[in-house]
Write a protein that holds these residues in place. Sequence first.
Motif, PDB file in Angstrom:
ATOM      1  N   ALA A 180       0.819  -1.209   0.000  1.00 44.73           N
ATOM      2  CA  ALA A 180       0.000   0.000   0.000  1.00 44.73           C
ATOM      3  C   ALA A 180       0.856   1.264   0.000  1.00 44.73           C
ATOM      4  O   ALA A 180       0.494   2.269  -0.612  1.00 44.73           O
ATOM      5  N   ARG A 181       2.018   1.218   0.637  1.00 48.96           N
ATOM      6  CA  ARG A 181       2.872   2.410   0.748  1.00 48.96           C
ATOM      7  C   ARG A 181       3.681   2.659  -0.511  1.00 48.96           C
ATOM      8  O   ARG A 181       3.716   3.779  -1.035  1.00 48.96           O
ATOM      9  N   LEU A 182       4.334   1.631  -1.024  1.00 50.32           N
ATOM     10  CA  LEU A 182       5.236   1.786  -2.161  1.00 50.32           C
ATOM     11  C   LEU A 182       4.532   1.753  -3.504  1.00 50.32           C
ATOM     12  O   LEU A 182       5.029   2.299  -4.484  1.00 50.32           O
ATOM     13  N   LYS A 183       3.379   1.073  -3.548  1.00 44.07           N
ATOM     14  CA  LYS A 183       2.634   0.907  -4.796  1.00 44.07           C
ATOM     15  C   LYS A 183       3.552   0.424  -5.929  1.00 44.07           C
ATOM     16  O   LYS A 183       3.734   1.122  -6.950  1.00 44.07           O
ATOM     17  N   PRO A 184       4.149  -0.745  -5.767  1.00 40.77           N
ATOM     18  CA  PRO A 184       5.093  -1.252  -6.769  1.00 40.77           C
ATOM     19  C   PRO A 184       4.404  -1.595  -8.081  1.00 40.77           C
ATOM     20  O   PRO A 184       3.210  -1.905  -8.111  1.00 40.77           O
ATOM     21  N   SER A 185       5.163  -1.564  -9.152  1.00 39.31           N
ATOM     22  CA  SER A 185       4.602  -1.958 -10.448  1.00 39.31           C
ATOM     23  C   SER A 185       4.536  -3.475 -10.569  1.00 39.31           C
ATOM     24  O   SER A 185       3.687  -4.017 -11.272  1.00 39.31           O
ATOM     25  N   VAL A 186       5.461  -4.159  -9.874  1.00 41.69           N
ATOM     26  CA  VAL A 186       5.529  -5.624  -9.929  1.00 41.69           C
ATOM     27  C   VAL A 186       5.725  -6.171  -8.516  1.00 41.69           C
ATOM     28  O   VAL A 186       6.493  -5.606  -7.726  1.00 41.69           O
ATOM     29  N   LEU A 187       5.023  -7.258  -8.209  1.00 46.71           N
ATOM     30  CA  LEU A 187       5.218  -7.981  -6.955  1.00 46.71           C
ATOM     31  C   LEU A 187       5.644  -9.406  -7.269  1.00 46.71           C
ATOM     32  O   LEU A 187       4.918 -10.146  -7.931  1.00 46.71           O
TER      33      LEU A 187
END
Length: 221
Positions: free
Chosen positions: A39-46
């Motif tokens: 939720a904090r970093l909002k990555p493009s890929v996990l």
Amino acid sequence: MILLASASQDDLYHWEQGVRTLSPIFCSTNLESLKVELARLKPSVLLLDYDLPQLNVPSGISALIKLHPEAKVIVLSHSLPDEAEWALFRTGVKGVCRRDIDGEQLHSVVTAVQRGELWIRRTLSWHLLNELVTITQEKTKIKQAVGELLANLTQREYEIATLVGNGESNKQIARRLDITERTVKAHLTEVFRKLDIADRLKLALIVKGSIYPGDSSKMSH
């Protein structure tokens, strides 16, 4: 940003070596920290370890995707049965590969997923095809059924239903058609009865061909 999640430091290190040239990397080692960082970093890929403690696959993956729907999730696991792997794609996962994947190949997987592709085994492609065929058939059936029901409306009823589908209020419809609001309400009562629905939202969805009518509950309008 690429977020890596695994309780195994060895796996995290191995995966990081494969994708470190693609984007900044951040690692989580447990589910709670993963939720926070997602939720904090909002990555493009996990990159997600299938065996992350307390993940509760596949419902846990669905919950993670809801936290940040834009993240493209790639699950890394030991060998999975076809049905279990397909269930992951149905949750919204974009790729599945072995956790011991070669670093160079992992780089290719992430690059492909970032381009909008699915990383899926060929042996699972028939699942994807069947799913598309089923969805297409269901949409066709709904469209035909809705068309037949709307054909039962009078021209004025259909006209008013279409305007409701466009989001217009009773007052706007009355002004556009040069009739009273009371007349609009009377027509809508008949439309609701014929379509066996109870509210404007369902009528709008039917007109747009999004749902098949079936709610027989009563509601004021």
